[in-house]
Structure formats: structure tokens, C-alpha cells
Design an enzyme around this catalytic site. Structure first.
Site, PDB file in Angstrom:
ATOM      1  N   ALA A  37       1.978  -8.012   2.958  1.00 50.87           N
ATOM      2  CA  ALA A  37       2.276  -6.658   3.441  1.00 50.87           C
ATOM      3  C   ALA A  37       1.980  -5.680   2.315  1.00 50.87           C
ATOM      4  O   ALA A  37       2.000  -6.045   1.131  1.00 50.87           O
ATOM      5  CB  ALA A  37       3.738  -6.570   3.857  1.00 50.87           C
ATOM      6  N   GLY A  91       2.791 -11.971   3.508  1.00 50.21           N
ATOM      7  CA  GLY A  91       2.508 -11.798   4.932  1.00 50.21           C
ATOM      8  C   GLY A  91       1.133 -12.330   5.319  1.00 50.21           C
ATOM      9  O   GLY A  91       0.927 -12.707   6.479  1.00 50.21           O
ATOM     10  N   GLU A 107       1.785 -15.879   5.875  1.00 49.25           N
ATOM     11  CA  GLU A 107       2.597 -15.999   7.105  1.00 49.25           C
ATOM     12  C   GLU A 107       1.752 -15.766   8.348  1.00 49.25           C
ATOM     13  O   GLU A 107       1.953 -16.427   9.369  1.00 49.25           O
ATOM     14  CB  GLU A 107       3.757 -14.989   7.055  1.00 49.25           C
ATOM     15  CG  GLU A 107       4.771 -15.368   5.997  1.00 49.25           C
ATOM     16  CD  GLU A 107       5.840 -14.300   5.827  1.00 49.25           C
ATOM     17  OE1 GLU A 107       5.506 -13.188   5.375  1.00 49.25           O
ATOM     18  OE2 GLU A 107       6.997 -14.573   6.172  1.00 49.25           O
ATOM     19  N   GLU A 126       6.737 -13.422  -2.625  1.00 50.12           N
ATOM     20  CA  GLU A 126       7.759 -12.381  -2.431  1.00 50.12           C
ATOM     21  C   GLU A 126       8.868 -12.460  -3.478  1.00 50.12           C
ATOM     22  O   GLU A 126       9.418 -11.442  -3.899  1.00 50.12           O
ATOM     23  CB  GLU A 126       8.377 -12.490  -1.031  1.00 50.12           C
ATOM     24  CG  GLU A 126       7.466 -12.033   0.107  1.00 50.12           C
ATOM     25  CD  GLU A 126       6.591 -13.150   0.673  1.00 50.12           C
ATOM     26  OE1 GLU A 126       6.394 -14.173  -0.009  1.00 50.12           O
ATOM     27  OE2 GLU A 126       6.102 -12.988   1.807  1.00 50.12           O
TER      28      GLU A 126
HETATM   29  N1  DAK Z   1       0.147  -4.362  -1.378  1.00 51.58           N
HETATM   30  C1  DAK Z   1      -0.468  -3.229  -1.811  1.00 51.58           C
HETATM   31  N2  DAK Z   1      -1.521  -3.240  -2.629  1.00 51.58           N
HETATM   32  C2  DAK Z   1      -1.998  -4.424  -3.036  1.00 51.58           C
HETATM   33  C3  DAK Z   1      -1.410  -5.647  -2.620  1.00 51.58           C
HETATM   34  C4  DAK Z   1      -0.282  -5.590  -1.735  1.00 51.58           C
HETATM   35  N3  DAK Z   1       0.332  -6.663  -1.244  1.00 51.58           N
HETATM   36  N4  DAK Z   1      -2.084  -6.663  -3.199  1.00 51.58           N
HETATM   37  C5  DAK Z   1      -3.065  -6.082  -3.936  1.00 51.58           C
HETATM   38  N5  DAK Z   1      -3.025  -4.753  -3.825  1.00 51.58           N
HETATM   39  C6  DAK Z   1      -3.882  -3.758  -4.450  1.00 51.58           C
HETATM   40  C7  DAK Z   1      -3.546  -3.613  -5.933  1.00 51.58           C
HETATM   41  O1  DAK Z   1      -2.443  -2.752  -6.124  1.00 51.58           O
HETATM   42  C8  DAK Z   1      -4.841  -3.026  -6.459  1.00 51.58           C
HETATM   43  O2  DAK Z   1      -4.883  -1.679  -6.138  1.00 51.58           O
HETATM   44  P1  DAK Z   1      -5.297  -0.550  -7.251  1.00 51.58           P
HETATM   45  O3  DAK Z   1      -4.403  -0.752  -8.395  1.00 51.58           O
HETATM   46  O4  DAK Z   1      -6.745  -0.920  -7.569  1.00 51.58           O
HETATM   47  O5  DAK Z   1      -5.161   0.730  -6.516  1.00 51.58           O
HETATM   48  C9  DAK Z   1      -5.912  -3.740  -5.608  1.00 51.58           C
HETATM   49  O6  DAK Z   1      -5.229  -4.199  -4.440  1.00 51.58           O
HETATM   50  C10 DAK Z   1      -6.534  -4.937  -6.298  1.00 51.58           C
HETATM   51  O7  DAK Z   1      -5.480  -5.796  -6.713  1.00 51.58           O
HETATM   52  P2  DAK Z   1      -5.368  -6.386  -8.195  1.00 51.58           P
HETATM   53  O8  DAK Z   1      -5.943  -5.447  -9.184  1.00 51.58           O
HETATM   54  O9  DAK Z   1      -3.959  -6.810  -8.393  1.00 51.58           O
HETATM   55  O10 DAK Z   1      -6.346  -7.650  -8.083  1.00 51.58           O
HETATM   56  P3  DAK Z   1      -6.241  -9.033  -8.855  1.00 51.58           P
HETATM   57  O11 DAK Z   1      -7.506  -9.762  -8.514  1.00 51.58           O
HETATM   58  O12 DAK Z   1      -5.885  -8.850 -10.283  1.00 51.58           O
HETATM   59  O13 DAK Z   1      -5.012  -9.804  -8.166  1.00 51.58           O
HETATM   60  C11 DAK Z   1      -3.643 -10.567  -6.306  1.00 51.58           C
HETATM   61  C12 DAK Z   1      -5.057 -10.153  -6.808  1.00 51.58           C
HETATM   62  C13 DAK Z   1      -3.756 -10.749  -4.784  1.00 51.58           C
HETATM   63  C14 DAK Z   1      -3.241 -11.877  -6.953  1.00 51.58           C
HETATM   64  C15 DAK Z   1      -2.624  -9.450  -6.693  1.00 51.58           C
HETATM   65  O14 DAK Z   1      -3.136  -8.188  -6.229  1.00 51.58           O
HETATM   66  C16 DAK Z   1      -1.257  -9.658  -6.110  1.00 51.58           C
HETATM   67  O15 DAK Z   1      -0.454 -10.421  -6.659  1.00 51.58           O
HETATM   68  N6  DAK Z   1      -0.917  -8.922  -5.024  1.00 51.58           N
HETATM   69  C17 DAK Z   1       0.407  -8.888  -4.451  1.00 51.58           C
HETATM   70  C18 DAK Z   1       0.716 -10.154  -3.717  1.00 51.58           C
HETATM   71  C19 DAK Z   1       2.120 -10.151  -3.116  1.00 51.58           C
HETATM   72  O16 DAK Z   1       3.109  -9.995  -3.844  1.00 51.58           O
HETATM   73  N7  DAK Z   1       2.230 -10.312  -1.815  1.00 51.58           N
HETATM   74  C20 DAK Z   1       3.477 -10.280  -1.079  1.00 51.58           C
HETATM   75  C21 DAK Z   1       3.756  -8.884  -0.583  1.00 51.58           C
HETATM   76  S1  DAK Z   1       5.318  -8.798   0.281  1.00 51.58           S
HETATM   77  C22 DAK Z   1       8.013  -8.003   7.417  1.00 51.58           C
HETATM   78  C23 DAK Z   1       7.127  -9.042   7.577  1.00 51.58           C
HETATM   79  C24 DAK Z   1       6.395  -9.450   6.458  1.00 51.58           C
HETATM   80  C25 DAK Z   1       6.520  -8.841   5.252  1.00 51.58           C
HETATM   81  C26 DAK Z   1       7.389  -7.811   5.117  1.00 51.58           C
HETATM   82  C27 DAK Z   1       8.162  -7.383   6.196  1.00 51.58           C
HETATM   83  N8  DAK Z   1       8.835  -7.595   8.539  1.00 51.58           N
HETATM   84  C28 DAK Z   1       8.710  -8.360   9.778  1.00 51.58           C
HETATM   85  C29 DAK Z   1       9.671  -6.502   8.469  1.00 51.58           C
HETATM   86  C30 DAK Z   1       5.716  -9.323   4.152  1.00 51.58           C
HETATM   87  C31 DAK Z   1       5.958  -9.011   2.870  1.00 51.58           C
HETATM   88  C32 DAK Z   1       4.938  -9.310   1.836  1.00 51.58           C
HETATM   89  O17 DAK Z   1       3.868  -9.839   2.105  1.00 51.58           O
END
Ligand code: DAK
Length: 257
Positions: free
Chosen positions: A65, A108, A111, A131
Site C-alpha cells: 500500500a 499489500g 497480499e 509491515e
Molecule cells: N509506498 C509509497 N511509496 C513507495 C513505496 C510504498 N509502499 N515503496 C516504494 N515507494 C517509493 C519510494 O518512496 C521511492 O519514491 P521517491 O523517494 O523516489 O519519491 C520510489 O518508490 C522508489 O523506491 P526506493 O527508492 O525505495 O527503491 P529501492 O529499489 O531502493 O527499494 C523497495 C525498493 C521496494 C525495497 C523499497 O521501496 C521499500 O522497502 N518499499 C516499502 C515496502 C513496504 O514497506 N511495503 C509495505 C507497505 S504497508 C489495508 C490493506 C493493506 C494494507 C494496508 C491497509 N486495509 C484493508 C485497510 C497494506 C499495507 C502495506 O502494504
């Protein structure tokens, strides 16, 4: 339909939805989730389509997400802004949905993959639930679907200690159906989906529904669902055609009736 965050394409009887926010690693914001499910539902209603593929790009299927969108959200906003209902729309899709995954499938993104019916992973695919690293837990079914699919120990490690799975591990543990080279991942998924799309449509639909029942109910209830889905197929033209074609040693000509 003009979408801005997904790209749709049809190849033969296969509908393809490509997630298209490469600048954000295909993170699911509300706009992309809405368009994704609108596109899936449109393919689901299209009689010409027999199977649907969801894919991303080489770097990311989807990194979860959109953290930037939900960083300041209150619990009530998380509940009331319709996110739960949005994510749940995947469960309403009747046709087989195949995830073609390269690169990151995180949070997500992972998921969503778990909610699909089958998974073609390229050698670069990585699956995880990070997460915990941002102070939350999976919220779109990850804790339940991973535990059912992989067992408690590995699911626990993924959910509370950010263990990621490689494509080879995903295949080994049953999260992926096939691992294919990165080049040609989508083509492999299309070939896989085309084969499914060439099957008797009503039987495919009933089969998907019956298998999914195994994750919802007791064995006794699941077996009842199987029977409820099995017997009506004997009222279809395709059952008569399929069995006659076998007897006459020819290829069946499915009508979806
Ligand atoms: N959200 C927003 N932006 C993201 C992102 C994300 N999840 N993942 C990556 N980006 C953005 C980065 O901020 C960056 O943007 P700028 O800084 O260039 O503006 C760009 O994408 C490139 O990312 P990186 O520079 O970080 O690229 P790397 O190759 O170094 O790393 C990475 C790639 C995928 C390993 C890293 O970006 C990363 O760790 N991303 C976050 C992964 C994460 O934590 N995912 C879980 C998110 S929480 C719900 C249902 C589901 C959910 C919530 C509620 N309900 C039913 C209510 C789900 C929640 C989640 O998924």
C-alpha cells in the site's frame, strides 16, 4: 475505459492488467486499487475473456500500500475511507486471476498475490510482509493466507520478522505455480492463462469456487460446496459435449453453456 494507473490489454481470451506506478514501485494508492478492481471486474464480465493476468514491471509487482497516502491516517479513516471494501473486491472475481510477478511483491503487493488464484513468478520475484518495519502488521489478509499456505512457523517469521521469500522458495513452499526467466515472464503467464481460458468456462468457474471454499470452511462444509458445484454441471451443454467428444476421440467445442 481510460485508466491512468493501470494498463489493460487483451491477448486472445486472456485479459491483462498491468500495474503502472513505476515511480512508486507500483505502491497501491486508492486510485490504482480502484482502477485495478474496475479493470478486473470489467474483464470478469466480458464473455470473451477466460482468464485474467495481473502483472507489474521488472523491478516491482507492487511494493505494498502507498505508505505516503496512509502515513497520517487515523484508525477511523483507515476503516471508513473504504480501503477494506476495496481490497475485498478481489474475492468477487469469478474468473481465474493469475499474478505474474517480477521483482518486489511486498506488503499489500504480496497480499494481493496471495489473493490471486495462481502465481507465475520470475526468477527475480521476492515476496515479503515488511509491515513490521513500519510499525504495523499486514491488513489485507496476509497473516491468515500466509499461515494457511505456508504453515505457522514460516508465516510468523514473515509477519513479525520481515523474512522474504525468493522465487525458488515461493515455488518450494507452494506460493508460486511456476518460476520462469525474467525475460518472457508475461509471455509464460499468458501461455499458462490461455490454457486455462481454453477449458470449459462453467467448470472452471465452479472449480475455482470449490477450491476457494477449502479456505473458508470445515471439510464437511467444503465437500458440500463441491457437490453443490459438481451436480449442476450435468445440466450444461459443455458437460454433454465434453463427454461426447471424449467418446468420439475429438476435441471438445466449449460453448460456456
Ligand atoms: N509506498 C509509497 N511509496 C513507495 C513505496 C510504498 N509502499 N515503496 C516504494 N515507494 C517509493 C519510494 O518512496 C521511492 O519514491 P521517491 O523517494 O523516489 O519519491 C520510489 O518508490 C522508489 O523506491 P526506493 O527508492 O525505495 O527503491 P529501492 O529499489 O531502493 O527499494 C523497495 C525498493 C521496494 C525495497 C523499497 O521501496 C521499500 O522497502 N518499499 C516499502 C515496502 C513496504 O514497506 N511495503 C509495505 C507497505 S504497508 C489495508 C490493506 C493493506 C494494507 C494496508 C491497509 N486495509 C484493508 C485497510 C497494506 C499495507 C502495506 O502494504
Amino acid at each position: 475505459m481510460a485508466y491512468t494507473t493501470v494498463i489493460t490489454e487483451t491477448r486472445g481470451r486472456v485479459g491483462i492488467v498491468q500495474l503502472n506506478r513505476p515511480q512508486a514501485m507500483n505502491a497501491f494508492n486508492t486510485a490504482m486499487l480502484t482502477e485495478l478492481f474496475d479493470a478486473l471486474e470489467a474483464f470478469d464480465k466480458d464473455n470473451h475473456i477466460g482468464a485474467i493476468i495481473v502483472t507489474g514491471n521488472e523491478k516491482a509487482f507492487a511494493a505494498g500500500a502507498d505508505i505516503k497516502e496512509m502515513a497520517e491516517a487515523s484508525p477511523f479513516q483507515m476503516i471508513t475511507e473504504g480501503r477494506v471494501e476495496l481490497w475485498d473486491r478481489i474475492r468477487g472475481i469469478k474468473k481465474p486471476v493469475i499474478a505474474a510477478v517480477s521483482g518486489w511483491a511486498l506488503g499489500g503487493g504480496c497480499e494481493f498475490v496471495l489473493s490471486c488464484d495462481m502465481v507465475i513468478a520470475s526468477e527475480s520475484a521476492k515476496f515479503g510482509q515488511p509491515e513490521i518495519t513500519i510499525g504495523i502488521i499486514p491488513g489485507a489478509g496476509g497473516t491468515q493466507r500466509l499461515a494457511r499456505l505456508l504453515g505457522k512457523q514460516l508465516a510468523m517469521e514473515m509477519v513479525i520478522n520481515n523474512r522474504t521469500l525468493t522465487a525458488a522458495e515461493a515455488l518450494h513452499f507452494g506460493l508460486a505455480n511456476r518460476v520462469v526467466p525474467v525475460d518472457g515472464c508475461l509471455e509464460a503467464a499468458v501461455a499458462f492463462a490461455e490454457e486455462i481460458a481454453s477449458r470449459a468456462p462453467l467448470a472452471v468457474r465452479m472449480g475455482k469456487d470449490a477450491v476457494n471454499a477449502a479456505f473458508e470452511t470445515s471439510l464437511t462444509e467444503g465437500l458440500k460446496t463441491e457437490k453443490r458445484n459438481f451436480y449442476p454441471l450435468f445440466s450444461t451443454e459443455d458437460q454433454k459435449e465434453g463427454m461426447q467428444a471424449f467418446i468420439e476421440k475429438r476435441k471438445a467445442d466449449w460453448k460456456g453453456k
